[in-house]
Write a protein that holds these residues in place. Structure first.
Motif, PDB file in Angstrom:
ATOM      1  N   HIS A 126       0.776  -1.330   0.237  1.00  0.00           N
ATOM      2  CA  HIS A 126       0.092  -0.084  -0.069  1.00  0.00           C
ATOM      3  C   HIS A 126       0.809   1.356   0.012  1.00  0.00           C
ATOM      4  O   HIS A 126       2.063   1.059   0.117  1.00  0.00           O
ATOM      5  CB  HIS A 126      -0.967   0.215   1.207  1.00  0.00           C
ATOM      6  N   CYS A 161      -3.776   5.991  -0.694  1.00  0.00           N
ATOM      7  CA  CYS A 161      -2.932   4.831  -0.841  1.00  0.00           C
ATOM      8  C   CYS A 161      -2.587   5.302  -2.499  1.00  0.00           C
ATOM      9  O   CYS A 161      -3.687   5.368  -3.380  1.00  0.00           O
ATOM     10  CB  CYS A 161      -3.662   3.508  -0.762  1.00  0.00           C
ATOM     11  N   GLU A 163      -0.686   3.086  -3.933  1.00  0.00           N
ATOM     12  CA  GLU A 163       0.136   1.536  -4.592  1.00  0.00           C
ATOM     13  C   GLU A 163      -1.357   1.000  -5.129  1.00  0.00           C
ATOM     14  O   GLU A 163      -2.017   0.632  -4.210  1.00  0.00           O
ATOM     15  CB  GLU A 163       0.897   0.965  -3.548  1.00  0.00           C
ATOM     16  N   TYR A 164      -1.492   0.587  -6.353  1.00  0.00           N
ATOM     17  CA  TYR A 164      -2.637  -0.174  -6.605  1.00  0.00           C
ATOM     18  C   TYR A 164      -2.604  -1.294  -5.990  1.00  0.00           C
ATOM     19  O   TYR A 164      -1.777  -2.225  -6.023  1.00  0.00           O
ATOM     20  CB  TYR A 164      -2.567  -0.282  -8.208  1.00  0.00           C
ATOM     21  N   CYS A 165      -3.686  -1.699  -5.031  1.00  0.00           N
ATOM     22  CA  CYS A 165      -4.174  -2.676  -4.208  1.00  0.00           C
ATOM     23  C   CYS A 165      -5.294  -3.362  -4.392  1.00  0.00           C
ATOM     24  O   CYS A 165      -5.894  -3.858  -3.663  1.00  0.00           O
ATOM     25  CB  CYS A 165      -3.775  -2.238  -2.710  1.00  0.00           C
ATOM     26  N   HIS A 169      -8.870   0.147  -3.798  1.00  0.00           N
ATOM     27  CA  HIS A 169      -7.952   1.041  -3.969  1.00  0.00           C
ATOM     28  C   HIS A 169      -8.201   2.634  -4.073  1.00  0.00           C
ATOM     29  O   HIS A 169      -7.826   3.106  -3.404  1.00  0.00           O
ATOM     30  CB  HIS A 169      -6.878   0.514  -5.291  1.00  0.00           C
ATOM     31  N   MET A 172      -9.439   3.973  -0.941  1.00  0.00           N
ATOM     32  CA  MET A 172      -8.364   3.700   0.358  1.00  0.00           C
ATOM     33  C   MET A 172      -7.789   5.104   0.713  1.00  0.00           C
ATOM     34  O   MET A 172      -6.833   5.463   0.302  1.00  0.00           O
ATOM     35  CB  MET A 172      -7.346   2.596   0.034  1.00  0.00           C
TER      36      MET A 172
HETATM   37 CU1  CUA Z   1      -3.995   0.335  -0.674  1.00  0.00          CU
HETATM   38 CU2  CUA Z   1      -4.045   1.240  -3.081  1.00  0.00          CU
END
Ligand code: CUA
Length: 179
Positions: A126, A161, A163-165, A169, A172
């Protein structure tokens, strides 16, 4: 000769290098070296380049430390998910974890006080993007990033966030208070 046709002399790469081309390669190389050396310099002179320390950790260990802080210093809860807002004493170690798809807990820090901020992700990668301070740290499972921070402006900061999660996402987000 047009660029569509193959070069007349097929071993073009064996030609001696042109003076101008050589000069530009030398300038580019010197500039690369200067920028490379400056990467260390920015940690001394660049106000937004945090020098993080990194330690190995596990989700269980980190959860335990975060839970202990939450149990001790929660002042209220916020959002529909009842996320605790924690106001730890100045100078202390504060913990923030990221997981699908939220941050836990919400931190409330005091202006001009120094904290040791510990960050990790419990499940996947993340991001910790703090706006508008433009602080950007990757939160990596298994590793604990420790940043010494002294917030110098009061306000409500946004935490995003970056960072692709996965599916959640885009939602977030969280906040961080400085009082
Ligand atoms: Cu956690 Cu994108």
């Amino acid at each position: 000769m047009s660029a569509i046709l193959p070069p007349a002399d097929r071993l073009w790469y064996k030609h001696p290098i042109d003076r101008v081309e050589g000069t530009w390669i030398a300038i580019a190389l010197i500039w690369c070296i200067i920028l490379f050396v400056m990467m260390t310099g920015w940690h001394v002179w660049g106000k937004q380049n945090l020098s993080t320390e990194t330690y190995r950790t596990t989700s269980a260990q980190f959860m335990e430390k975060t839970q202990a802080m939450v149990d001790k210093y929660t002042v209220r809860t916020e959002t529909a998910e009842n996320i605790p807002v924690v106001a730890p004493p100045p100078g202390s170690d504060v913990y923030l974890l990221a997981r699908l798809w939220s941050y836990w807990p919400i931190l409330e820090l005091e202006k001009d006080k120094t904290y040791r901020l510990h960050l990790t992700a419990i499940d996947y990668n993340h991001g910790f993007s703090l706006q508008p301070a433009n602080i950007n740290i990757q939160m990596v499972p298994g590793f604990e990033h420790v940043v010494t921070v002294t917030p110098n402006e009061a306000g409500t900061y946004s935490l995003v966030c970056n960072e692709y999660c996965g599916l959640g996402h885009h939602r977030m987000v969280s906040r961080l208070y400085v009082k």
